[in-house]
Design a protein around this motif. Sequence first.
Motif, mmCIF file in Angstrom:
data_model
loop_
_atom_site.group_PDB
_atom_site.id
_atom_site.type_symbol
_atom_site.label_atom_id
_atom_site.label_comp_id
_atom_site.label_asym_id
_atom_site.label_seq_id
_atom_site.Cartn_x
_atom_site.Cartn_y
_atom_site.Cartn_z
ATOM 1 N N THR A 149 0.847 -1.197 0.000
ATOM 2 C CA THR A 149 0.000 0.000 0.000
ATOM 3 C C THR A 149 0.879 1.242 0.000
ATOM 4 N N GLY A 181 2.216 4.039 11.169
ATOM 5 C CA GLY A 181 2.097 2.603 11.425
ATOM 6 C C GLY A 181 2.609 1.818 10.236
ATOM 7 N N SER A 182 1.906 0.734 9.929
ATOM 8 C CA SER A 182 2.344 -0.162 8.864
ATOM 9 C C SER A 182 2.528 0.587 7.543
ATOM 10 N N VAL A 183 1.526 1.360 7.120
ATOM 11 C CA VAL A 183 1.621 2.062 5.840
ATOM 12 C C VAL A 183 2.396 3.376 6.004
ATOM 13 N N ASP A 202 1.896 10.893 15.411
ATOM 14 C CA ASP A 202 1.200 9.631 15.672
ATOM 15 C C ASP A 202 0.699 9.700 17.113
ATOM 16 N N ILE A 203 -0.488 9.104 17.377
ATOM 17 C CA ILE A 203 -0.947 9.107 18.773
ATOM 18 C C ILE A 203 0.025 8.324 19.643
ATOM 19 N N ARG A 207 6.550 6.434 18.953
ATOM 20 C CA ARG A 207 6.780 5.853 17.625
ATOM 21 C C ARG A 207 7.141 6.950 16.620
ATOM 22 N N ASN A 236 -2.595 8.855 7.085
ATOM 23 C CA ASN A 236 -2.357 7.409 7.107
ATOM 24 C C ASN A 236 -2.756 6.818 8.453
ATOM 25 N N ALA A 237 -3.801 7.401 9.061
ATOM 26 C CA ALA A 237 -4.249 6.896 10.365
ATOM 27 C C ALA A 237 -5.728 6.539 10.260
ATOM 28 N N ALA A 258 -3.007 7.107 2.638
ATOM 29 C CA ALA A 258 -3.583 5.758 2.549
ATOM 30 C C ALA A 258 -4.897 5.570 3.287
ATOM 31 N N ASN A 260 -8.469 4.966 4.661
ATOM 32 C CA ASN A 260 -9.732 4.701 3.979
ATOM 33 C C ASN A 260 -10.764 5.734 4.392
HETATM 34 P P1 NAD Z 1 -1.713 0.792 11.526
HETATM 35 O O1 NAD Z 1 -2.620 0.470 12.638
HETATM 36 O O2 NAD Z 1 -0.503 -0.055 11.285
HETATM 37 O O3 NAD Z 1 -1.176 2.302 11.670
HETATM 38 C C1 NAD Z 1 -2.003 3.368 12.006
HETATM 39 C C2 NAD Z 1 -1.138 4.345 12.796
HETATM 40 O O4 NAD Z 1 -1.904 5.522 13.033
HETATM 41 C C3 NAD Z 1 -0.708 3.819 14.154
HETATM 42 O O5 NAD Z 1 0.681 4.064 14.331
HETATM 43 C C4 NAD Z 1 -1.569 4.619 15.129
HETATM 44 O O6 NAD Z 1 -0.923 4.822 16.383
HETATM 45 C C5 NAD Z 1 -1.743 5.907 14.386
HETATM 46 N N1 NAD Z 1 -2.916 6.714 14.778
HETATM 47 C C6 NAD Z 1 -4.144 6.314 15.172
HETATM 48 N N2 NAD Z 1 -4.930 7.368 15.418
HETATM 49 C C7 NAD Z 1 -4.190 8.470 15.169
HETATM 50 C C8 NAD Z 1 -4.444 9.867 15.215
HETATM 51 N N3 NAD Z 1 -5.619 10.354 15.614
HETATM 52 N N4 NAD Z 1 -3.447 10.708 14.870
HETATM 53 C C9 NAD Z 1 -2.246 10.244 14.471
HETATM 54 N N5 NAD Z 1 -1.950 8.934 14.413
HETATM 55 C C10 NAD Z 1 -2.908 8.059 14.754
HETATM 56 O O7 NAD Z 1 -2.639 0.850 10.215
HETATM 57 P P2 NAD Z 1 -2.176 0.812 8.698
HETATM 58 O O8 NAD Z 1 -2.296 -0.578 8.193
HETATM 59 O O9 NAD Z 1 -0.889 1.549 8.553
HETATM 60 O O10 NAD Z 1 -3.355 1.632 7.995
HETATM 61 C C11 NAD Z 1 -3.424 3.046 8.075
HETATM 62 C C12 NAD Z 1 -4.621 3.551 7.303
HETATM 63 O O11 NAD Z 1 -4.530 3.145 5.951
HETATM 64 C C13 NAD Z 1 -5.983 3.032 7.795
HETATM 65 O O12 NAD Z 1 -6.944 4.025 7.584
HETATM 66 C C14 NAD Z 1 -6.251 1.870 6.868
HETATM 67 O O13 NAD Z 1 -7.637 1.620 6.764
HETATM 68 C C15 NAD Z 1 -5.688 2.402 5.584
HETATM 69 N N6 NAD Z 1 -5.313 1.366 4.623
HETATM 70 C C16 NAD Z 1 -4.392 0.433 4.970
HETATM 71 C C17 NAD Z 1 -4.020 -0.547 4.053
HETATM 72 C C18 NAD Z 1 -2.967 -1.588 4.387
HETATM 73 O O14 NAD Z 1 -2.504 -2.257 3.468
HETATM 74 N N7 NAD Z 1 -2.567 -1.747 5.642
HETATM 75 C C19 NAD Z 1 -4.601 -0.575 2.782
HETATM 76 C C20 NAD Z 1 -5.549 0.408 2.451
HETATM 77 C C21 NAD Z 1 -5.877 1.366 3.388
#
Ligand code: NAD
Length: 345
Positions: A149, A181-183, A202-203, A207, A236-237, A258, A260
Amino acid sequence: MFFDAPDFDAHESVHVAHDAASGLKTIIAIHSTHLGPAAGGVRHWAYADDAAALTDALRLSRGMSYKNAMAGLPMGGGKAVVLNDAPKTDAMLEAFGAVIEGLGGRYVTAEDVGMSDRDMTVIARRTAHVSGLPVSGNRPVGGNPGPWTAQGVFVGLRAAVAHKLGRHDLSGVHVAVQGVGSVGGALARKLAAAGARLTLADIDAARAAALAAELGAAHVPVEGITRVAADVFSPNALGAVLDAETIAALNVAVVAGAANNQLAAAGDGARIAARGILYAPDYVINAGGIINVVAEYLGGSSIETVSQQIAAIEGRLADIFVAADRGGQPTDAVADAMARRLIGR
Ligand code: NAD
């Protein structure tokens, strides 16, 4: 109460299943199989009530139809939610697998929020219609979709910067990244390698601070990230981060990330456009993960072919930006219209 629900969009079918022994309660929404089997992940979540779970399934499955169609995949759109009323056990995941199997391949599941690749291996004990399994010797693609992603968001962000700022490399471009996070973490590393200047939040403040130290970036408290003066804001959160208030305070030329469902309400895309900010529609730019998941499910793909499909996100977004300029329309409206044409709506 159902067919006139605000998020009902001529969904082909909605399946509700319960397994008393494991406590499984699930809703599987199949929005469209026009282009192929309905693909989309399963979310394990604590919903306020059943209606909220149904709304989520309806909305997310329509989003998957749009995302898969715009990614050029031979798949329709679906999504499952598993209610967090009982603990997630292997017995519950197996029962969920049996429900999927009963749909005969009309719906293909994968991990979403609250699910892991290990959970997918448990579901796979009962059904073949599951993807997002860990990479292994005979399965070269698959596993955690996050880095894939991030790869798509990176090229999509580059397309947006080229279109809006006329800059064809990211060296010195300032990107404010919400969520590492991951993305978001993988994206920040790619941007840093391309010479971008980064501000992270990031919250999980530790990290963000650790990644900022690693990449020579700045970091700010989460409340401030949507207001940072930068070239690009990259969410990306969470979803629904772009509402009337945050849009009014944005201090960037481009939004590309990223998360959604970034737009909180209908009309927010037009609000962003009215401010002269270029928005990369979320389900177009974040399709890298599903491209990898579908390649794994269909088989026969290599890492190179998956990378090529993800690289095509750059040109697809460039086309949307040009069409939006030409038609004087917000980019999200242009993408929605393209997606609906592709799924025969
Ligand atoms: P993740 O849980 O690995 O990372 C999310 C990060 O955001 C975490 O580090 C979390 O601490 C942080 N966070 C949460 N609330 C926050 C806020 N209010 N302010 C700042 N940081 C905050 O999730 P992910 O897999 O990296 O996905 C991130 C976003 O991308 C999500 O919306 C997910 O739906 C979307 N998405 C992910 C993928 C994928 O392949 N993983 C694909 C399409 C869409």
